[in-house]
Design a protein around this motif. Structure first.
Motif, PDB file in Angstrom:
ATOM      1  N   THR A   1      69.307 -53.448 -47.004  1.00  0.00           N
ATOM      2  CA  THR A   1      69.169 -54.087 -45.720  1.00  0.00           C
ATOM      3  C   THR A   1      70.359 -53.776 -44.758  1.00  0.00           C
TER       4      THR A   1
ATOM      5  N   SER B   1      59.368 -50.746 -45.792  1.00  0.00           N
ATOM      6  CA  SER B   1      60.604 -52.105 -46.086  1.00  0.00           C
ATOM      7  C   SER B   1      60.038 -52.790 -47.165  1.00  0.00           C
TER       8      SER B   1
ATOM      9  N   CYS C   1      69.785 -45.892 -49.942  1.00  0.00           N
ATOM     10  CA  CYS C   1      70.598 -46.559 -48.669  1.00  0.00           C
ATOM     11  C   CYS C   1      70.887 -45.459 -47.766  1.00  0.00           C
TER      12      CYS C   1
ATOM     13  N   SER D   1      67.479 -42.819 -41.102  1.00  0.00           N
ATOM     14  CA  SER D   1      66.145 -43.441 -40.220  1.00  0.00           C
ATOM     15  C   SER D   1      66.782 -44.290 -39.248  1.00  0.00           C
ATOM     16  N   ALA D   2      67.548 -45.494 -39.762  1.00  0.00           N
ATOM     17  CA  ALA D   2      67.950 -46.402 -38.774  1.00  0.00           C
ATOM     18  C   ALA D   2      68.822 -45.746 -37.550  1.00  0.00           C
TER      19      ALA D   2
ATOM     20  N   GLY E   1      70.693 -50.135 -43.762  1.00  0.00           N
ATOM     21  CA  GLY E   1      69.706 -49.937 -42.799  1.00  0.00           C
ATOM     22  C   GLY E   1      69.615 -50.319 -41.243  1.00  0.00           C
TER      23      GLY E   1
ATOM     24  N   SER F   1      63.401 -40.284 -36.797  1.00  0.00           N
ATOM     25  CA  SER F   1      63.458 -41.649 -37.974  1.00  0.00           C
ATOM     26  C   SER F   1      62.758 -41.454 -39.037  1.00  0.00           C
TER      27      SER F   1
ATOM     28  N   VAL G   1      67.365 -44.674 -45.586  1.00  0.00           N
ATOM     29  CA  VAL G   1      67.534 -45.762 -44.755  1.00  0.00           C
ATOM     30  C   VAL G   1      68.280 -45.796 -43.410  1.00  0.00           C
ATOM     31  N   PHE G   2      69.667 -45.229 -43.840  1.00  0.00           N
ATOM     32  CA  PHE G   2      70.921 -45.256 -42.793  1.00  0.00           C
ATOM     33  C   PHE G   2      70.410 -44.255 -41.944  1.00  0.00           C
TER      34      PHE G   2
END
Length: 423
Positions: free
Chosen positions: A48, A27, A104, A110-111, A51, A82, A107-108
């Protein structure tokens, strides 16, 4: 009487602690990387937001899954998969510079898998521990969550001075294996509950809402929390661009770690002592205190003064989290906690979506209008958000249904069988 499994909980907690540190490295590193690429708070806010969206959207179905299947297996799937998003970002960086959309996307992804983890993790704590151990466990969970702010920033700042963001991503990927191992050991030693699936998946999701709606105090608490998350989300997004506007990544890492020491102090205290009474009062006062310090944090672009208010801000959060966790956990039947936690996560975190969507744009706009740049704009937004947070927090003291939650035992006025029959 439920047997204590606190030792097994500590093993599970240790795995999540390590995972939290790894996630904090990623992060921090990606935040610095994006800011250096764009020079904008809005760019960091977009990362952010994307994510966070999967966690919000999938929290309710993930809660239903936590009540229908082995919660430890879901945790292992969530933690393990993730890492795929982080691996994708790493590959993009190793073959050239990763663009904003690639970051983006990673992160998307992984989230999206991490969304499986939270309801299962919270419900597993209820499976493993006695009611008397909930408060201490909540303090330790808050402490693990604070690790991404306490240890990760200063470590990331040091590593960035020696290498680049790719090293941080590699370390984060390695932590997934440790988390998987600790969860697998706990699963082997704790028998999974057999769940009779008598209702459909959609009905299970609706059941989470019905149970939550039946507890007016819990529902109001969740809605107030959503408003609180709106203002705290602004601070979460803007603290880094505020610092990066006048200093470097190394100083930012030190400042974040110093501030997060407040969570360490409070988390250790709560892990040892816990909270025994006056949960609503402590919740309200701690959040109001957090709001005041958030407002003062952005008043001056200085490397030292914001750390003081940052320390006090973070010190208040474990007390608030502990009280929120206890008031909710003791008013929801254990066998329904997965789906209810999922619904709570969805409703309470709606505020974050608004915060992530507008805070970066507002900071850039106010920075241009004031002539002080993105740092000054971020400070103004945090000042307004802090004042609003304090006012909403104090308003909870006058809500009778929230205050009444302290007098009820677990699931006292939620007839489980009647709720299920309505499905």
């Amino acid at each position: 009487m439920k047997n204590s499994n606190f030792g097994k909980f500590m093993l599970l907690w240790a795995g999540e602690l390590i995972s939290s540190i790894g996630g904090g490295l990623t992060s921090f590193g990606l935040g610095v990387y994006v800011f250096n690429q764009t020079g904008s708070a809005a760019g960091m806010a977009i990362v952010t937001l994307l994510g966070f969206l999967p966690t919000l959207i999938l929290s309710v179905p993930a809660g239903v899954l936590a009540d229908r299947y082995d919660r430890r297996i879901l945790m292992m799937i969530g933690d393990g998969c993730s890492g795929l998003g982080i691996i994708y970002i790493l590959i993009c960086m190793m073959t050239g510079e990763a663009s904003l959309w690639q970051i983006c996307l990673g992160v998307f992804v992984s989230a999206a898998f991490s969304a499986l983890l939270e309801p299962s993790y919270r419900a597993t704590i209820s499976d493993m521990l006695t009611k008397e151990e909930f408060s201490k466990a909540s303090g330790l969970v808050s402490l693990a969550g604070s690790a991404r702010y306490l240890f990760s920033p200063v470590l990331a700042g040091l590593l960035l001075s020696l290498s680049d963001v790719k090293l941080l991503l590699i370390i984060d990927i390695c932590t997934f294996f440790i988390t998987l191992l600790s969860t697998a050991v706990v699963r082997k030693n704790i028998e999974a509950k057999t769940v009779e699936k008598t209702d459909s998946f959609m009905e299970s999701m609706k059941e989470g809402w019905r149970v939550l709606r039946a507890k007016k105090g819990v529902l109001l608490l969740v809605l107030v929390t959503s408003a609180i998350c709106l203002f705290m989300g602004m601070f979460q997004v803007l603290a880094e661009p505020f610092f990066l506007s006048f200093t470097d990544a190394g100083t930012l890492g030190i400042a974040e770690s110093v501030s997060a020491c407040g969570m360490l102090v409070s988390g250790v205290f709560l892990g040892i002592k816990g909270i025994k009474k006056h949960y609503v009062r402590i919740l309200s006062i701690s959040l109001a205190f957090a709001g005041v310090n958030m407002a003062l944090f952005g008043l001056k672009q200085d490397a030292f003064i914001p750390c003081i208010f940052g320390f006090l801000f973070f010190a208040s959060l474990p007390f608030a989290n502990n009280c929120l966790d206890y008031l909710t956990r003791t008013n929801i039947p254990t066998e329904l906690q997965g789906r209810v936690w999922g619904m709570i996560g969805f409703l309470s975190q709606l505020g974050y979506v608004i915060a992530y969507g507008i805070s970066g744009i507002a900071a850039d706009l106010l920075g241009n209008v004031s002539g002080g740049g993105v740092g000054r704009g971020a400070g103004i937004v945090m000042l307004i958000a802090g004042i609003c947070l304090a006012l909403i927090a104090l308003s909870m003291l006058s809500i009778k249904s929230i205050k009444a939650l302290e007098t009820h035992e677990e699931g006292e006025d939620i007839p489980v069988q009647s709720q299920i029959s309505k499905a």
